[in-house]
Design a protein around this motif. Structure first.
Motif, PDB file in Angstrom:
ATOM      1  N   GLY A   5       0.816  -1.209   0.000  1.00  0.00           N
ATOM      2  CA  GLY A   5       0.000   0.000   0.000  1.00  0.00           C
ATOM      3  C   GLY A   5       0.848   1.256   0.000  1.00  0.00           C
ATOM      4  N   ALA A   6       1.960   1.243   0.754  1.00  0.00           N
ATOM      5  CA  ALA A   6       2.837   2.414   0.807  1.00  0.00           C
ATOM      6  C   ALA A   6       3.476   2.664  -0.554  1.00  0.00           C
ATOM      7  CB  ALA A   6       3.907   2.207   1.872  1.00  0.00           C
ATOM      8  N   ARG A   7       3.912   1.598  -1.210  1.00  0.00           N
ATOM      9  CA  ARG A   7       4.526   1.773  -2.541  1.00  0.00           C
ATOM     10  C   ARG A   7       3.504   2.281  -3.539  1.00  0.00           C
ATOM     11  NH1 ARG A   7       7.106  -3.212  -1.041  1.00  0.00           N
ATOM     12  NH2 ARG A   7       5.600  -4.393  -2.284  1.00  0.00           N
ATOM     13  N   LEU A   8       2.288   1.766  -3.465  1.00  0.00           N
ATOM     14  CA  LEU A   8       1.236   2.207  -4.365  1.00  0.00           C
ATOM     15  C   LEU A   8       0.942   3.693  -4.159  1.00  0.00           C
ATOM     16  CD1 LEU A   8      -0.909   1.274  -6.494  1.00  0.00           C
ATOM     17  CD2 LEU A   8      -2.445   0.872  -4.555  1.00  0.00           C
ATOM     18  N   SER A   9       0.826   4.105  -2.909  1.00  0.00           N
ATOM     19  CA  SER A   9       0.542   5.508  -2.610  1.00  0.00           C
ATOM     20  C   SER A   9       1.682   6.411  -3.085  1.00  0.00           C
ATOM     21  CB  SER A   9       0.323   5.697  -1.107  1.00  0.00           C
ATOM     22  OG  SER A   9      -0.854   5.034  -0.684  1.00  0.00           O
ATOM     23  N   ALA A  10       2.917   5.958  -2.887  1.00  0.00           N
ATOM     24  CA  ALA A  10       4.069   6.765  -3.298  1.00  0.00           C
ATOM     25  C   ALA A  10       4.088   6.976  -4.801  1.00  0.00           C
ATOM     26  CB  ALA A  10       5.366   6.097  -2.839  1.00  0.00           C
ATOM     27  N   ILE A  11       3.806   5.912  -5.559  1.00  0.00           N
ATOM     28  CA  ILE A  11       3.774   6.044  -7.020  1.00  0.00           C
ATOM     29  C   ILE A  11       2.634   6.951  -7.448  1.00  0.00           C
ATOM     30  CG2 ILE A  11       3.238   4.790  -9.151  1.00  0.00           C
ATOM     31  CD1 ILE A  11       6.134   4.533  -8.360  1.00  0.00           C
ATOM     32  N   ASP A  12       1.494   6.813  -6.828  1.00  0.00           N
ATOM     33  CA  ASP A  12       0.362   7.666  -7.204  1.00  0.00           C
ATOM     34  C   ASP A  12       0.665   9.137  -6.917  1.00  0.00           C
ATOM     35  OD1 ASP A  12      -1.092   5.591  -8.212  1.00  0.00           O
ATOM     36  OD2 ASP A  12      -2.389   5.359  -6.454  1.00  0.00           O
ATOM     37  N   GLU A  13       1.385   9.412  -5.839  1.00  0.00           N
ATOM     38  CA  GLU A  13       1.782  10.792  -5.556  1.00  0.00           C
ATOM     39  C   GLU A  13       2.740  11.306  -6.622  1.00  0.00           C
ATOM     40  OE1 GLU A  13       3.367  11.036  -1.638  1.00  0.00           O
ATOM     41  OE2 GLU A  13       1.475  10.445  -0.663  1.00  0.00           O
ATOM     42  N   GLN A  14       3.663  10.461  -7.042  1.00  0.00           N
ATOM     43  CA  GLN A  14       4.612  10.864  -8.080  1.00  0.00           C
ATOM     44  C   GLN A  14       3.903  11.106  -9.410  1.00  0.00           C
ATOM     45  OE1 GLN A  14       8.176   8.285  -8.230  1.00  0.00           O
ATOM     46  NE2 GLN A  14       7.690   7.721  -6.127  1.00  0.00           N
ATOM     47  N   ILE A  15       2.917  10.282  -9.719  1.00  0.00           N
ATOM     48  CA  ILE A  15       2.137  10.478 -10.947  1.00  0.00           C
ATOM     49  C   ILE A  15       1.397  11.812 -10.878  1.00  0.00           C
ATOM     50  CG2 ILE A  15       0.141   9.636 -12.256  1.00  0.00           C
ATOM     51  CD1 ILE A  15       1.033   6.776 -11.487  1.00  0.00           C
ATOM     52  N   PHE A  37       4.982 -12.457 -13.015  1.00  0.00           N
ATOM     53  CA  PHE A  37       5.653 -13.427 -12.149  1.00  0.00           C
ATOM     54  C   PHE A  37       5.171 -13.398 -10.696  1.00  0.00           C
ATOM     55  CE2 PHE A  37       9.536 -12.962 -15.111  1.00  0.00           C
ATOM     56  CZ  PHE A  37       8.938 -13.790 -16.046  1.00  0.00           C
ATOM     57  N   HIS A  38       4.320 -12.448 -10.338  1.00  0.00           N
ATOM     58  CA  HIS A  38       3.812 -12.417  -8.971  1.00  0.00           C
ATOM     59  C   HIS A  38       2.577 -13.316  -8.855  1.00  0.00           C
ATOM     60  CE1 HIS A  38       6.329  -9.286  -7.211  1.00  0.00           C
ATOM     61  NE2 HIS A  38       6.317  -8.700  -8.399  1.00  0.00           N
ATOM     62  N   PRO A  39       2.312 -13.842  -7.669  1.00  0.00           N
ATOM     63  CA  PRO A  39       1.171 -14.753  -7.499  1.00  0.00           C
ATOM     64  C   PRO A  39      -0.165 -14.016  -7.557  1.00  0.00           C
ATOM     65  CG  PRO A  39       2.184 -14.306  -5.383  1.00  0.00           C
ATOM     66  CD  PRO A  39       3.083 -13.676  -6.418  1.00  0.00           C
ATOM     67  N   ALA A  40      -1.206 -14.784  -7.789  1.00  0.00           N
ATOM     68  CA  ALA A  40      -2.550 -14.210  -7.850  1.00  0.00           C
ATOM     69  C   ALA A  40      -2.914 -13.530  -6.542  1.00  0.00           C
ATOM     70  CB  ALA A  40      -3.565 -15.304  -8.180  1.00  0.00           C
ATOM     71  N   GLU A  41      -2.365 -14.015  -5.431  1.00  0.00           N
ATOM     72  CA  GLU A  41      -2.697 -13.428  -4.135  1.00  0.00           C
ATOM     73  C   GLU A  41      -2.263 -11.970  -4.061  1.00  0.00           C
ATOM     74  OE1 GLU A  41      -4.611 -12.966  -0.863  1.00  0.00           O
ATOM     75  OE2 GLU A  41      -4.683 -14.823  -2.029  1.00  0.00           O
ATOM     76  N   LEU A  42      -1.151 -11.632  -4.723  1.00  0.00           N
ATOM     77  CA  LEU A  42      -0.734 -10.229  -4.729  1.00  0.00           C
ATOM     78  C   LEU A  42      -1.728  -9.383  -5.511  1.00  0.00           C
ATOM     79  CD1 LEU A  42       2.606  -8.579  -4.779  1.00  0.00           C
ATOM     80  CD2 LEU A  42       1.161  -8.062  -6.738  1.00  0.00           C
ATOM     81  N   VAL A  43      -2.245  -9.915  -6.604  1.00  0.00           N
ATOM     82  CA  VAL A  43      -3.259  -9.185  -7.367  1.00  0.00           C
ATOM     83  C   VAL A  43      -4.505  -8.992  -6.512  1.00  0.00           C
ATOM     84  CG1 VAL A  43      -4.633  -9.134  -9.481  1.00  0.00           C
ATOM     85  CG2 VAL A  43      -2.355 -10.180  -9.505  1.00  0.00           C
ATOM     86  N   ARG A  44      -4.845 -10.002  -5.734  1.00  0.00           N
ATOM     87  CA  ARG A  44      -6.004  -9.884  -4.846  1.00  0.00           C
ATOM     88  C   ARG A  44      -5.781  -8.767  -3.816  1.00  0.00           C
ATOM     89  NH1 ARG A  44      -9.748 -13.678  -4.406  1.00  0.00           N
ATOM     90  NH2 ARG A  44      -8.337 -15.305  -5.186  1.00  0.00           N
ATOM     91  N   GLU A  45      -4.561  -8.678  -3.281  1.00  0.00           N
ATOM     92  CA  GLU A  45      -4.253  -7.613  -2.312  1.00  0.00           C
ATOM     93  C   GLU A  45      -4.296  -6.249  -2.991  1.00  0.00           C
ATOM     94  OE1 GLU A  45      -0.798  -6.290   0.912  1.00  0.00           O
ATOM     95  OE2 GLU A  45      -0.601  -8.171  -0.203  1.00  0.00           O
ATOM     96  N   LEU A  46      -3.780  -6.159  -4.215  1.00  0.00           N
ATOM     97  CA  LEU A  46      -3.854  -4.905  -4.959  1.00  0.00           C
ATOM     98  C   LEU A  46      -5.313  -4.476  -5.139  1.00  0.00           C
ATOM     99  CD1 LEU A  46      -1.142  -5.583  -7.673  1.00  0.00           C
ATOM    100  CD2 LEU A  46      -1.082  -3.706  -6.012  1.00  0.00           C
TER     101      LEU A  46
END
Length: 226
Positions: A5-15, A37-46
């Motif tokens: 979540g922190a990485r996602l927020s940081a990228i969105d701020e940069q955008i 290459f990431h598992p489906a569970e990561l997509v679920r968390e996203l």
């Protein structure tokens, strides 16, 4: 907040910052999270963090994840090089294909239609002199766009490209912008420009990118496939 979540927020701020500098509205720019290459569970968390657009480079991985996560409200982007013999599988799993770079692939995707659905596609542009790289040469983009327009089960949305490693991204994306204008000359509704990854999305935004493809800056390092 989780690391993801922190990485996602940081990228969105940069955008958002890059959009402001370019005099653009960040809400008009789509952020596609590449989950290669990431598992489906990561997509679920996203998805639980509000992500709605995800991208995959490989047909088999796209198909498996889409089937496993069918209940989620996601738009699946296929952004990798496509083989014509996998066109039917790609069409069944992708909502949008970014990498249409030749007539044979466009035809294969069209022939793979199984109902009255329309597949959104982008013409991939090769911004390098290496003909072996994915993408049509800029001078041939308008002709390929015209061919796609003649296929009723495909809807041309715009263009896609990757900036060459040996060129400043701003220069490469300026050339892509000119190609996008040529394509809009034959397809006025083809307004999308898919460009920009982790290291160059600010330059892509400045050049008019509407769709960014961002992977490890959000997802973290790719898992060891070994």
């Amino acid at each position: 907040m989780t690391d993801l979540g922190a990485r996602l927020s940081a990228i969105d701020e940069q955008i958002a910052d890059a959009a402001r500098r370019a005099g653009r509205d960040a809400t008009e720019i789509s952020r596609i999270v590449v989950t290669k290459f990431h598992p489906a569970e990561l997509v679920r968390e996203l998805a639980s963090l509000g992500v709605r657009e995800v991208g995959e480079n490989r047909q088999q991985e796209l198909s498996v994840k889409r089937d496993e996560l069918e209940a989620l409200d996601l738009t699946w982007h296929f952004i990798g090089q496509a083989q014509t013999n996998k066109a039917a599988a790609i069409r069944r799993s992708a909502d949008i294909v970014h990498s249409v770079d030749r007539v044979r692939l466009a035809d294969a995707l069209h022939r793979a239609v199984e109902d009255d659905s329309v597949l959104d596609v982008l013409v991939q542009i090769n911004l390098t002199p290496d003909a072996g790289r994915g993408g049509v040469q800029p001078a041939e983009a308008a002709a390929l766009a015209e061919h796609v327009l003649a296929l009723p089960s495909l809807r041309l949305r715009g263009v896609m490209a990757v900036a060459p490693l040996d060129e400043e991204p701003a220069s490469a994306f300026a050339r892509l912008h000119r190609v996008a204008e040529e394509v809009r000359g034959v397809a006025p509704d083809a307004t999308w420009i898919s460009a920009g990854m982790t290291g160059d999305f600010a330059e892509a935004i400045a050049a008019g990118a509407t769709h960014l493809r961002i992977g490890s800056a959000i997802t973290g390092p790719r898992p060891d496939r070994g």
